[in-house]
Design an enzyme around this catalytic site. Structure first.
Site, PDB file in Angstrom:
ATOM      1  N   HIS A  76       0.831  -1.210   0.000  1.00 24.15           N
ATOM      2  CA  HIS A  76       0.000   0.000   0.000  1.00 24.15           C
ATOM      3  C   HIS A  76       0.864   1.258   0.000  1.00 24.15           C
ATOM      4  CE1 HIS A  76       0.542   0.793   4.372  1.00 24.15           C
ATOM      5  NE2 HIS A  76       0.435  -0.516   4.518  1.00 24.15           N
ATOM      6  N   ASP A  78      -0.236   4.360   1.117  1.00 25.59           N
ATOM      7  CA  ASP A  78      -0.563   5.357   2.130  1.00 25.59           C
ATOM      8  C   ASP A  78       0.125   5.082   3.454  1.00 25.59           C
ATOM      9  OD1 ASP A  78      -2.253   3.075   2.372  1.00 25.59           O
ATOM     10  OD2 ASP A  78      -3.648   4.204   3.632  1.00 25.59           O
ATOM     11  N   ASP A 112       6.249   0.833   7.360  1.00 25.61           N
ATOM     12  CA  ASP A 112       4.863   0.540   6.998  1.00 25.61           C
ATOM     13  C   ASP A 112       4.364   1.522   5.956  1.00 25.61           C
ATOM     14  OD1 ASP A 112       2.376  -0.623   6.999  1.00 25.61           O
ATOM     15  OD2 ASP A 112       1.728   0.254   8.890  1.00 25.61           O
ATOM     16  N   GLU A 142      -5.120   1.860   2.818  1.00 22.40           N
ATOM     17  CA  GLU A 142      -5.007   0.670   3.659  1.00 22.40           C
ATOM     18  C   GLU A 142      -5.111   1.021   5.131  1.00 22.40           C
ATOM     19  OE1 GLU A 142      -3.171  -2.461   6.121  1.00 22.40           O
ATOM     20  OE2 GLU A 142      -2.498  -0.393   5.900  1.00 22.40           O
ATOM     21  N   GLU A 143      -4.655   2.230   5.494  1.00 21.99           N
ATOM     22  CA  GLU A 143      -4.545   2.600   6.906  1.00 21.99           C
ATOM     23  C   GLU A 143      -5.832   3.181   7.488  1.00 21.99           C
ATOM     24  OE1 GLU A 143      -2.180   1.691   8.604  1.00 21.99           O
ATOM     25  OE2 GLU A 143      -0.295   1.699   7.496  1.00 21.99           O
ATOM     26  N   GLU A 171       4.316  -6.301   3.730  1.00 19.40           N
ATOM     27  CA  GLU A 171       4.226  -5.683   5.050  1.00 19.40           C
ATOM     28  C   GLU A 171       5.494  -6.024   5.845  1.00 19.40           C
ATOM     29  OE1 GLU A 171       2.118  -3.691   6.470  1.00 19.40           O
ATOM     30  OE2 GLU A 171       0.162  -3.890   5.487  1.00 19.40           O
ATOM     31  N   HIS A 345       4.103   3.146  12.591  1.00 17.56           N
ATOM     32  CA  HIS A 345       3.254   4.201  13.151  1.00 17.56           C
ATOM     33  C   HIS A 345       3.914   4.911  14.344  1.00 17.56           C
ATOM     34  CE1 HIS A 345      -0.529   1.758  11.668  1.00 17.56           C
ATOM     35  NE2 HIS A 345       0.406   1.898  10.751  1.00 17.56           N
TER      36      HIS A 345
END
Length: 368
Positions: A76, A78, A112, A142-143, A171, A345
């Site tokens: 992903h 984003d 990520d 995705e997030e 991932e 994150h």
């Protein structure tokens, strides 16, 4: 560079670690993936061995060499929002450093999962004659809530583009193959009573007290470890939120508890729902989130050869990832990517250069 006003150019011939930093430098918080998606699409369309398709801010690039097998490499574009703590390194643009003799990249999305996306893009550039046909998938959203997932949208709009024998989701896994994933569901149990002044509690009926039985069942529950295709998946059933009552002098007439069930990929969603209904027999369960588990598919020839190329024992994925979407579509999938998932994150999100390069090496060895 202000990526919202100036076009971004990506050089896919860069070292995968340098390409990671270049991707991090393009801010792409969910709902703002457009500039990065534009750059990825433009760079991929320059590669004559790929057919490129765009759907919103998701891009699919495919080889069509009539190989016996087709694999998907997906990631992903984003990220979660940028850190709000002043001085955080896990932000945008990237920061390059050396720590204990190793080169490291700090910035939002390094783990990520722009390190994984960089590996995808570098492979898309380098593998003009892969031993399997490859579908490269770069998707948005995705997030955030699963109902706006770019991968989900692709599967609804163009499922034929994602047909394959096997899929790898890049991932972060610290360079270890993590097969499939646990499923997850969230449901609410509500108890009701009769409101009354707390000075005359005998007149009322306390809805909070009725949750005692629900909590007792949770406390007594013994989660299982279930082996699926040689991997041990640990399940879990836990209260995650609880509430009730309106004031300090009122007997509550309503109370609720939210419960999360993480279940192994030996169960369908329906079977998982039936299990929790048995555990909480006599209560109405209000299901608010349902995400299926994914079998690892390690018995497939492509998977076995991939595990051999990585050279490490595969592990189960305890959390939920988009491999479940592939599995539900009939494509067995694993997680494999550079970086430590525990750093995702965080305010100091980072990935080591050599971790990105090693991920690239393993996939290139498998596919070249």
């Amino acid at each position: 560079m202000d990526s919202t006003t100036a076009p971004v150019e990506l050089d896919l011939s860069l070292d995968p670690a340098d390409l990671t930093a270049a991707l991090v430098d393009v801010e792409s918080v969910s709902d703002h993936e457009g500039p990065l998606a534009d750059a990825v699409e433009t760079a991929l369309r320059l590669l004559p061995h790929l057919d490129v398709h765009r759907d919103g801010d998701s891009i699919v690039a495919r080889t069509n060499l009539d190989r016996d097998e087709r694999v998907v490499l997906a990631g992903h574009l984003d990220t979660v929002p940028l850190p709000t703590v002043e001085g955080s390194l896990g932000t945008v643009p990237s920061v390059r450093r050396r720590e204990s003799g190793r080169a490291v990249i700090y910035g939002r999305g390094t783990t990520d999962m722009k390190g994984g996306v960089a590996v995808q893009l570098a492979l898309a550039h380098a593998l003009t004659e892969p031993n399997r046909d490859i579908t490269f998938v770069f998707y948005d959203h995705e997030e955030v809530a699963s109902d706006v997932s770019g991968l989900g949208r692709l599967m609804r709009n163009n499922p034929e583009l994602l047909e394959a024998d096997f899929a790898v989701l890049l991932e972060p896994t610290n360079g270890t193959v993590e097969g499939g994933c646990n499923g997850t569901m969230r449901f609410r149990i509500t108890t009701t009573g009769k409101a009354a002044h707390s000075g005359r509690a005998w007149i009322g009926e306390n809805a909070v007290h009725k949750q005692a039985d629900v909590l007792a069942r949770l406390s007594a529950y013994e989660p299982r470890t279930i082996t699926v295709e040689g991997l041990d998946y640990r399940e879990g059933l836990n209260a995650i939120r609880i509430g009730g009552g309106v004031a300090g002098n009122v007997i509550p007439d309503n109370a609720w508890v939210d419960i999360n069930y993480r279940f192994a990929p030996d169960k369908t969603l329906q079977q998982a729902q039936e299990h929790v209904r048995e555990v909480f027999n006599g209560y109405e369960l209000d299901f608010q989130d349902l995400s299926p588990a994914a079998r690892p598919g390690l018995d497939r020839p492509a998977a076995a050869q991939f595990v051999a190329a990585v050279g490490q024992e595969p592990m189960p994925k305890y959390g939920w990832t988009d491999v479940a979407r592939f599995s539900e579509a009939g494509v067995p999938a694993v997680n494999f990517g550079p970086g430590d998932a525990l750093l995702a994150h965080t305010d100091d999100e980072h990935v080591f250069d050599d971790a990105v390069r090693e991920c690239y090496r393993a996939l290139a060895q498998w596919l070249a």
